[in-house]
Every structure is written in C-alpha cells, then in structure tokens.
Scaffold this motif. Sequence first.
Motif, mmCIF file in Angstrom:
data_model
loop_
_atom_site.group_PDB
_atom_site.id
_atom_site.type_symbol
_atom_site.label_atom_id
_atom_site.label_comp_id
_atom_site.label_asym_id
_atom_site.label_seq_id
_atom_site.Cartn_x
_atom_site.Cartn_y
_atom_site.Cartn_z
ATOM 1 N N GLY A 83 0.816 -1.204 0.000
ATOM 2 C CA GLY A 83 0.000 0.000 0.000
ATOM 3 C C GLY A 83 0.849 1.252 0.000
ATOM 4 O O GLY A 83 0.523 2.251 -0.667
ATOM 5 N N THR A 96 -3.386 -3.269 -3.998
ATOM 6 C CA THR A 96 -2.626 -2.152 -4.551
ATOM 7 C C THR A 96 -3.271 -1.609 -5.824
ATOM 8 O O THR A 96 -3.281 -0.398 -6.045
ATOM 9 C CB THR A 96 -1.172 -2.562 -4.850
ATOM 10 O OG1 THR A 96 -1.151 -3.607 -5.836
ATOM 11 C CG2 THR A 96 -0.477 -3.053 -3.601
ATOM 12 N N GLY A 132 -5.974 0.540 -4.784
ATOM 13 C CA GLY A 132 -5.472 1.838 -4.344
ATOM 14 C C GLY A 132 -5.255 2.793 -5.508
ATOM 15 O O GLY A 132 -5.538 3.993 -5.410
ATOM 16 N N TRP A 141 -4.979 6.837 -4.785
ATOM 17 C CA TRP A 141 -4.195 7.135 -3.594
ATOM 18 C C TRP A 141 -2.972 7.969 -3.938
ATOM 19 O O TRP A 141 -2.357 7.795 -5.005
ATOM 20 C CB TRP A 141 -3.736 5.841 -2.929
ATOM 21 C CG TRP A 141 -4.804 5.137 -2.155
ATOM 22 C CD1 TRP A 141 -6.080 5.578 -1.915
ATOM 23 C CD2 TRP A 141 -4.693 3.856 -1.529
ATOM 24 N NE1 TRP A 141 -6.763 4.656 -1.171
ATOM 25 C CE2 TRP A 141 -5.950 3.591 -0.913
ATOM 26 C CE3 TRP A 141 -3.680 2.925 -1.411
ATOM 27 C CZ2 TRP A 141 -6.192 2.416 -0.208
ATOM 28 C CZ3 TRP A 141 -3.917 1.751 -0.717
ATOM 29 C CH2 TRP A 141 -5.161 1.503 -0.120
ATOM 30 N N SER A 195 -4.359 4.052 3.773
ATOM 31 C CA SER A 195 -3.863 2.730 3.374
ATOM 32 C C SER A 195 -3.585 1.872 4.606
ATOM 33 O O SER A 195 -3.957 0.701 4.666
ATOM 34 C CB SER A 195 -2.588 2.887 2.539
ATOM 35 O OG SER A 195 -1.970 1.631 2.325
#
Length: 405
Positions: free
Chosen positions: A57, A200, A203, A208, A216
């Motif tokens: 993350g 991931t 994310g 992100w 995260s």
Amino acid sequence: MKRLLAVTLGILTAIGGFVDIGDIVSTSEAGARFGLSHTWVLLVGIVGICVYAEMAGRVTAVSKRPVYDLIRERLGPRVALVNLLGAYAITLLTLAAEIGGVALALQLLSGAPYLLWVPAVALVLWLALWRVKFSTLERIFGLAGLSLVVLLIATFKLGPDFTQMTKIAPPPGENWPTYFFVAIALFASAMTPYEVFFFTSGGVEERWTPRDLTLSRVNVFLGFPLGGLLAFGFLATSAAVYEPLGMRVDTLGQAVLPAGLAFGQVGLGLVILGVFAATFGAAMETSLSAGYTVAQYFGWSWGKYLRPRQAARFHTVVLVSILLAVAALLTTIDPVQLTEYMLIFSAIVLPLTYLPILVIANDRGYLGDKVNGRLANTLGVIYLFVILAAAVAAVPIMILTGMGG
C-alpha cells in the motif's frame, strides 16, 4: 464519512482473503479435527499479510503505481513473467473455487444443485464487474460480509475449550504431519497472492497519493485483522460443535450449521448471507486480479474506472478468466477440494510474490524517504523465511499425508 467508507477496500480485501470458500471449510475442518490448536497459524498469517500489505500500500500511495507494474520494471520482464504465470494460475484456480462457493451458498438457500447456479453466478459476476462502480461493489459486499460477526457471538455461546489456543500440538488421534499440512494450508490462505495485487490495484483505482498513507494503513491494520477474526469464528464454532463428537467438516452446510445451533434460523440466515457476500466478494477480487496482473505486465490500459472500450484487453482477460473458471467447475470438480489444492500450490508460489515486494519497498528510486524502516525490514525478512519454509514443505507434506487425509 467519505474516509470511513473508503476503509471498505481493506474490509473487502480482508474478507475475500480470509473468508473465501476454501478458508471457510479448511478453518472449520481444522477446528473440528484439531480444536483451537491452530489459532497461532491465524495470528501468524494476519501479521504476515499486514506486514506485506502495508509495504504494498505504501509503494502504491507514494509511486501512484500498482506493485505488479513496478515488479516488471524493477526486476525485468523475465522474472516478472515467472511471477505472472504463477500468480495467474493460482488466481484462476481461486476464482473457480469462489464461483463454486457462491453457487454452494445459493444451493443452501434454494435447495437446487450448485452446478445449476454456476452459469448464473458467472453472468452476474461479469455484469457487476462491467457495469457497477468499483466503490459500490466494495462497500456492498465488504459490509455485507460483516454479518459473519454472528459467528464470533456464537463462539461465546457455544463455548469451545479456549485453553487449546495455547497448545501447539495435535490432539490424541491426530499426527504431526497432518497438523502441519493444515497449518500450511491456513497460512497460505492468509497470504494468497491475489490479495496484494487487488489491494494495490484498488489503491490506484481510488487514486491514492502520499497523503493517503494513513488511509492505506487503516485499511491494512483494520481490514486484515477483522478478516482473520471472522475466520477464527469458523474455527472456534466448529471446535465447539464437532470436535467433541469426533466429526469432520467437509461441506459448506456443516461449516455454517453451528451458527444455526446457537441462534436458530436467524443465525443461520446471517451466516449464509455473510458466506454469500464473502465468496462473491472474493470472486470479484480474483476476477479483477487476473485482469490486473496480465494488463499491468503487458502495459495495457486497465481498471474499472475506465470504460470497457478504453480498457478492452483488460476486460477481455477478466471475461476469459471467468469463462475458464466456469469450464473448470462444469467438469463437476468439488469447489472445496479444488480450493484445498489451490491453497497448497499457493504456498509454493508465495516467494515469487513477496520477495519482489520486499525489494521494491526498499527502493529509494520509487519511494524516496518512504522506504522500509528497520522494523518493516526485520519483519519482512522473518516472514520471507517462513514463506520459503512453507513453499519447500508444501508438496512433500501433501504427498506424505495424502492431502491431509
């Protein structure tokens, strides 16, 4: 509120990773045969996936790229191809088992044979992935999976022998090879490769940035322990009901029955709802992970936020993966048995996933001053040795025990 809802990515990932169809039956079988003596394996698995998911993350939030994309760039196409082949094969097997798991949950509700549900589940899965927003999917199925909390409440009502949690040994009538076979399967279920690829890539889907590092970590340190806790519910309720009777658990119906014994039809309904949500959520994760890994390796456009025309090859891989999974199920192979094989072979390929993550998490070219600290590296190396030990032991112990029989 928006931040709170964003945590459902971690909840969906964790529930899909810890409470899929194979884990439900394997933890239930472990509880029925070995009581609570495998609790330590769940704890080791929770810490391990948290260690590496946090790294993954952080890599995604800082680099704004998914881990698999960086594996190919950092380690080269040949090494990444080996990683891709192993990860995709395991993900495909898992996808077949999850679709079968959803069909088994529907069989419990309807009484119709699960094979009749398989094509319908696959169709609904594809339509959901194609048409429904990513955030909507993760919130619906991540939060619905929380109905499995009923198992934790049932644990205290049914009253298993909690003193077994401190005993790392097989009970009378069982042997050490079988005990460790189950331990490897439970550990592999916690560390299944698709979890980090989905986490991931999700994310990136949610855009992100370094400012989302806290988000995260909340996803990791709340979601994954919660998933492990729900898995413990299956372990403990089976230990309470089946171990005193000397019974084994090898069907989904047996795995969910303790909730019904504790709370009647309401408890049974809640746990079946949770199983449906968890397995359907896991089917979504594995379908998308199959598309993510292939598309990221070849540098194609990918993601649910892109229209199908903009990421046609990504969506094609997802669709083909679902069709292959359905084809495997229509051979009439038992979804539970399929997942048991998947967990053992997953243990074999774990090093291919987690060693590259450790390497990238220490690369200042990608992370700058956000590279691993001393604690992250210490835990990462320790767990890498555990992963290697599980990978080396998986096949010999599978042969020795005849798949834990």
